[in-house]
Design a protein around this motif. Structure first.
Motif, mmCIF file in Angstrom:
data_model
loop_
_atom_site.group_PDB
_atom_site.id
_atom_site.type_symbol
_atom_site.label_atom_id
_atom_site.label_comp_id
_atom_site.label_asym_id
_atom_site.label_seq_id
_atom_site.Cartn_x
_atom_site.Cartn_y
_atom_site.Cartn_z
ATOM 1 N N PRO A 1 -21.980 -26.214 17.729
ATOM 2 C CA PRO A 1 -20.561 -26.577 17.793
ATOM 3 C C PRO A 1 -20.063 -26.517 19.241
ATOM 4 N N ASN A 2 -19.197 -27.456 19.593
ATOM 5 C CA ASN A 2 -18.628 -27.462 20.936
ATOM 6 C C ASN A 2 -17.200 -26.912 20.894
ATOM 7 N N LEU A 3 -16.549 -26.921 22.033
ATOM 8 C CA LEU A 3 -15.194 -26.390 22.150
ATOM 9 C C LEU A 3 -14.235 -27.076 21.181
ATOM 10 N N LYS A 4 -14.332 -28.392 21.066
ATOM 11 C CA LYS A 4 -13.415 -29.127 20.188
ATOM 12 C C LYS A 4 -13.642 -28.789 18.720
ATOM 13 N N ALA A 5 -14.881 -28.610 18.328
ATOM 14 C CA ALA A 5 -15.175 -28.254 16.937
ATOM 15 C C ALA A 5 -14.596 -26.884 16.603
ATOM 16 N N LEU B 1 -12.976 -17.132 17.441
ATOM 17 C CA LEU B 1 -12.854 -16.894 18.885
ATOM 18 C C LEU B 1 -14.026 -16.039 19.384
ATOM 19 N N GLU B 2 -14.346 -15.008 18.624
ATOM 20 C CA GLU B 2 -15.456 -14.139 19.007
ATOM 21 C C GLU B 2 -16.774 -14.894 18.969
ATOM 22 N N ILE C 1 -19.306 -20.294 24.786
ATOM 23 C CA ILE C 1 -18.229 -21.268 24.964
ATOM 24 C C ILE C 1 -16.942 -20.519 25.257
ATOM 25 N N GLU C 2 -16.340 -20.822 26.387
ATOM 26 C CA GLU C 2 -15.097 -20.168 26.792
ATOM 27 C C GLU C 2 -13.923 -20.802 26.041
ATOM 28 N N TYR D 1 -6.912 -20.465 22.055
ATOM 29 C CA TYR D 1 -6.127 -19.231 22.097
ATOM 30 C C TYR D 1 -4.768 -19.401 21.429
ATOM 31 N N SER D 2 -4.106 -20.511 21.695
ATOM 32 C CA SER D 2 -2.777 -20.745 21.106
ATOM 33 C C SER D 2 -2.848 -20.797 19.585
ATOM 34 N N ALA D 3 -3.849 -21.476 19.070
ATOM 35 C CA ALA D 3 -4.005 -21.570 17.620
ATOM 36 C C ALA D 3 -4.274 -20.194 17.011
#
Length: 96
Positions: A37-41, A62-63, A70-71, A77-79
């Protein structure tokens, strides 16, 4: 053939339709099929959790992102913060 982009699109569709559990299931299926999975996923799955007021799964994602190297970005973070707020977990939101 499924790839990171088709999975991300499907996760985003689940997010828009309020199906957070399906979004998480797709994220798991990606990993089982060897598709990272990438950042968008991840962000789409966290947003799905946010809309369903599911703070614990959002925080777990997030963890997991961080563990996968993946940072998390502002969107992720907002979600997660909104998910905590929607679930009445203001203290957890403040820690982010």
């Amino acid at each position: 053939k499924a790839n990171v982009y088709t999975y991300t699109a499907a996760i985003s569709a689940c997010e828009k339709d309020g199906k957070w559990e399906d979004a998480l299931g797709l994220l798991e299926r990606m990993s089982k099929e060897g598709i990272k999975p990438n950042l968008k996923a991840y962000s789409a799955a966290i947003s799905a959790c946010e809309k369903a007021k599911q703070a614990k799964p959002a925080m777990g994602l997030l963890e997991r992102m961080t563990n996968d190297g993946i940072e998390p970005d502002t969107i992720a973070y907002s979600a997660a913060i909104c998910a905590c707020g929607n679930a009445g977990l203001a203290e957890a939101a403040q820690k982010l």
